[in-house]
Design a protein around this motif. Structure first.
Motif, PDB file in Angstrom:
ATOM      1  N   ALA A 187      10.259  27.455  16.602  1.00  0.00           N
ATOM      2  CA  ALA A 187       8.919  28.042  16.495  1.00  0.00           C
ATOM      3  C   ALA A 187       8.992  29.483  16.032  1.00  0.00           C
ATOM      4  O   ALA A 187       8.167  29.937  15.223  1.00  0.00           O
ATOM      5  N   VAL A 212       5.632  21.739  16.829  1.00  0.00           N
ATOM      6  CA  VAL A 212       6.291  22.765  15.992  1.00  0.00           C
ATOM      7  C   VAL A 212       6.380  22.287  14.561  1.00  0.00           C
ATOM      8  O   VAL A 212       6.159  23.049  13.605  1.00  0.00           O
ATOM      9  N   PHE A 258       4.768  31.022  20.840  1.00  0.00           N
ATOM     10  CA  PHE A 258       5.236  29.894  21.642  1.00  0.00           C
ATOM     11  C   PHE A 258       5.019  30.234  23.117  1.00  0.00           C
ATOM     12  O   PHE A 258       5.557  31.220  23.623  1.00  0.00           O
TER      13      PHE A 258
END
Length: 760
Positions: A473, A511, A480
């Protein structure tokens, strides 16, 4: 008492008394039968039967009274007043109609007694009104009140007895009630007649009235009505019985099953056409009175029963013995590969009802289903074997690819080489994920997927599942978040591996399908509609999203939101289908909400089962100064040279002295020759497989009294049954190929050090 005897013997003609008794008994029995028929008839017919019964009862008792009066000889000329005579009949009809009405239907005993007393009272009124209709030339009646009262009381007593027998189908009820009613009428009439004295009275002169001839005409008419009614009852009963029997016979003949009735002596009484059809060998011989034993002997002689071939007498004896039970059901294989189901049921009277069904089609269908089931099970076994073999064959070279890239990653390379190596590793991990998805799907479909129930730290499991994709991410510039509510940060009971598998899949997808914005994972407590506690995990993103149509098929196997050839994202379309099935197996559910371009939210709900935190396990660690650096001796058994080389390259930097062999037999021989700290054993090898070699090593340890050496099944056989087989053979751990280099290094070092510590 002498007055009553004198009245019966000298003042009455016994022929008329007998006729009166017959008329009374016959009329009462006919009336009771009519009322009984009315109880089971339709409402309109019920009223007709009740009215006819009341009329017959009134006529019979009225006729009884006046027939007895005709037989009475007072010694004077007698005349009957028509009005009073007719009025006595009206009284009887009204009173006895009330009696029938009270007894109509399923009434209790008290109501029956009230009805009987009402009827007896009306009969008494009819009797005395009828006596008032009698006049004598030059004489009159004088009553003795005590005797009259006594006769009325006795009459009422017999009337009460008529209400005692229950209204059931008992064969004794009709004669009992008729007898009690007859005694009630006779005791009233002859008792009151015995209480009469006739005294001369010249002032009484007969100026009119009806003589005995006219009265006899009336009586004949009444008796004719009673006889007609009795004939009607007999005719109706006979017609009803014959009609019912005809209907039963028609129904029996229309039955799709063969039916036969045998009496208590096992003689055939009745059978239908279907019984003859399913037993064609005896169809022509069937006769009334034929014994059951003769029937089956005809079938045996005709070779009908395949089970009796070569053992006829024993089979007949067994069949006759089975028939003696209250009920018996058996299946008979007869000629032409046909099957019959024969059911015998004993009746209350000792007879036997036999029902025969032709179940040949059912047997064929059952055989076809069994063959289809066996074929499906064989196909399922073949599929499982194929998946196991494919897993082994794919994991073995894949282990070489991933292992060698990990070993190569620790060497000096140019930037271009590093990039190419990363691409190889990425492709290898993708292939590994695909293989795991396919095997998980196969385990779920075959029902071999087991859900564990163990305590685990929920917060830790959620963080570990999320952190695997935190770096990915960050590389995409996404925010995140992992948010675990304090109420959810507890120890719970469940399958931590499967929970993490579902969460990692959901976070991985979030993601993958999000280019900007954020990805979040939250965990909290909640309540189901039934009030039970649950855990709620929500994975949200600001990715591409999907519409309602895609949502409906998102959890279907091999389906993706974007299935076109120009799709931007890869994947097998298996992950979400497996995740939903795992959620359901854990007692929960997996659902989602989304809209195109507006991101997605996947919600996982699981039942909350709280658990106690396990007591901390404190292991005594040896002081570092007590142990000098040492090398771990490892025995590796693997028939694939690439895999042996992969393990050698991965363990080369560690303090490991490794011996490699190609099969299980060599591994057992090498283990016996020298002590090792650890054994890495492949499962599928020539000459001797890894399971047999493991058992041989454990046996050698037991016989020689040696310490237990850790054995790790380092194999491409990764299914659950393979893990269980390794544990049953004596293995301590199971590491499936392809494995991570760091994981192998950590495993070897930990087990090797533990073994050295035990040896010290």
């Amino acid at each position: 008492m002498h007055r009553i005897i004198n009245c019966l013997t000298t003042q009455h003609d016994w022929r008329f008394m007998l006729l009166a008794a017959v008329v009374c008994a016959g009329g009462i029995a006919t009336a009771i039968t009519l009322v009984g028929l009315g109880r089971s008839a339709a409402p309109k017919a019920r009223r007709l039967y009740s009215t006819a019964g009341a009329l017959v009862l009134a006529l019979s008792i009225w006729a009884t009274h006046f027939i007895a009066m005709v037989g009475y000889d007072p010694g004077f000329a007698v005349r009957y007043t028509p009005a009073a005579t007719l009025f006595s009949l009206v009284i009887a009809v009204i009173g006895l109609s009330a009696c029938v009405a009270l007894n109509r239907g399923g009434v209790d005993r008290s109501r029956r007694i009230i009805g009987a007393v009402t009827g007896a009272s009306s009969v008494a009124a009819m009797h005395f009104v009828g006596l008032a209709a009698v006049t004598f030339e030059g004489a009159r009646f004088v009553y003795h009140p005590v005797i009259v009262a006594l006769s009325v009381v006795v009459s009422l007593g017999f009337a009460v007895l008529t209400g005692l027998p229950a209204q059931s189908a008992s064969r004794w009820r009709l004669p009992l009630v008729t007898g009690f009613a007859l005694m009630s009428v006779c005791s009233l009439h002859f008792g009151s007649m015995a209480a009469l004295d006739i005294v001369p009275d010249p002032s009484v002169v007969l100026t009119g009235g009806m003589g005995e001839t006219g009265l006899l005409f009336w009586l004949a008419t009444g008796v004719a009505v009673i006889i007609a009614m009795a004939a009607f009852v007999v005719g109706v009963a006979s017609w009803s019985r014959n009609n019912a029997l005809a209907q039963i016979r028609e129904a029996v003949d229309a039955m799709p099953d063969g039916l036969a009735f045998f009496d208590a002596d096992e003689r055939l009484m009745v059978w239908n056409a279907r019984y003859a059809e399913v037993n064609p060998e005896i169809a022509a011989a069937l006769t009334v009175g034929m014994s059951f034993e003769k029937i089956i002997r005809i079938g045996v002689a005709a070779g009908r029963y395949t089970e009796a071939f070569g053992n006829e007498e024993a089979w007949i004896a067994e069949r006759l013995a089975a028939r003696k039970a209250l009920s018996c059901t058996l299946e008979q294989h007869v000629e032409d590969d046909r099957w019959l189901r024969v059911q015998d049921r004993r009746t209350a009277a000792g007879g036997m009802v036999t029902v025969c069904n032709d179940i040949t089609d059912l047997k064929r269908d059952s055989r076809a289903l069994a063959e289809a089931r066996d074929a499906a099970e064989a196909a399922n076994r073949a599929k499982s074997e194929f998946l196991a073999n494919m897993s082994h064959e794919i994991r073995t070279p894949l282990n070489g690819v991933i292992g060698l890239t990990q070993a190569l990653a620790r060497t000096e390379m140019t930037p271009d080489q590093t990039e190419m190596l990363e691409l190889i590793q990425s492709s290898g991990h993708t292939l590994q994920t695909l293989l795991s998805d396919i095997l998980d799907l196969a385990r779920v479909e075959s029902g071999r997927m087991e859900i564990a129930s163990e305590p685990f730290d929920l917060a830790r499991a959620v963080r570990e599942a999320a952190q695997l994709y935190a770096a990915g991410a960050a590389e995409k510039g996404l925010s995140f978040f992992v948010d675990i509510e304090p109420e959810a940060a507890a120890w719970v009971r469940g399958d931590v591996v499967r929970v993490k598998q579902v969460l990692t899949n959901l976070v991985s997808n979030a993601v993958k399908f999000t280019d900007q914005g954020f990805v979040s994972l939250t965990a909290c407590r909640g309540r189901r509609p039934d009030g039970s506690a649950m855990l709620r995990f929500t994975v949200e993103d600001t990715g591409v999203g999907f519409d309602a149509e895609a949502r409906d098929r998102l959890f279907t196997r091999f389906e993706q939101a974007d299935g076109t050839i120009t799709r931007r994202f890869g994947g097998t379309g298996l992950g979400l289908a497996i995740c939903r099935q795992l959620a359901e197996m854990m007692g929960g559910d997996l659902d989602c909400e989304s809209e195109p371009g507006g991101g997605s939210a996947f919600i996982l709900t699981l039942p909350l089962i709280e658990a106690q935190e396990p007591a901390a396990l404190v292991e005594a660690q040896p002081d570092a100064e007590d142990f000098e650096p040492h090398r771990i001796r490892v025995l590796l058994a693997d028939d694939h040279p690439t895999n042996r080389r992969v393990v050698e390259l991965i363990l080369a930097p560690a303090a490991v002295d490794m011996t490699s062999v190609e099969d299980g037999a060599q591994a057992v021989a090498a283990y016996r020759d020298g002590g090792y700290d650890l054994v890495l054993m492949d499962m599928q090898m020539p000459v001797m497989d890894g399971l047999t070699a493991t058992r041989e090593i454990r046996l050698h340890e037991t016989v020689m009294g040696l310490n237990r050496t850790p054995i790790v099944m380092l194999t491409a056989n990764a299914l659950a049954e393979h893990v269980a087989a390794g544990q049953a053979a004596g293995a301590d751990r199971h590491l499936a190929k392809p494995f991570n280099a760091a994981e192998l290094l950590e495993l070897v070092c930990d087990l090797g050090e533990q073994q050295r510590a035990l040896a010290a």
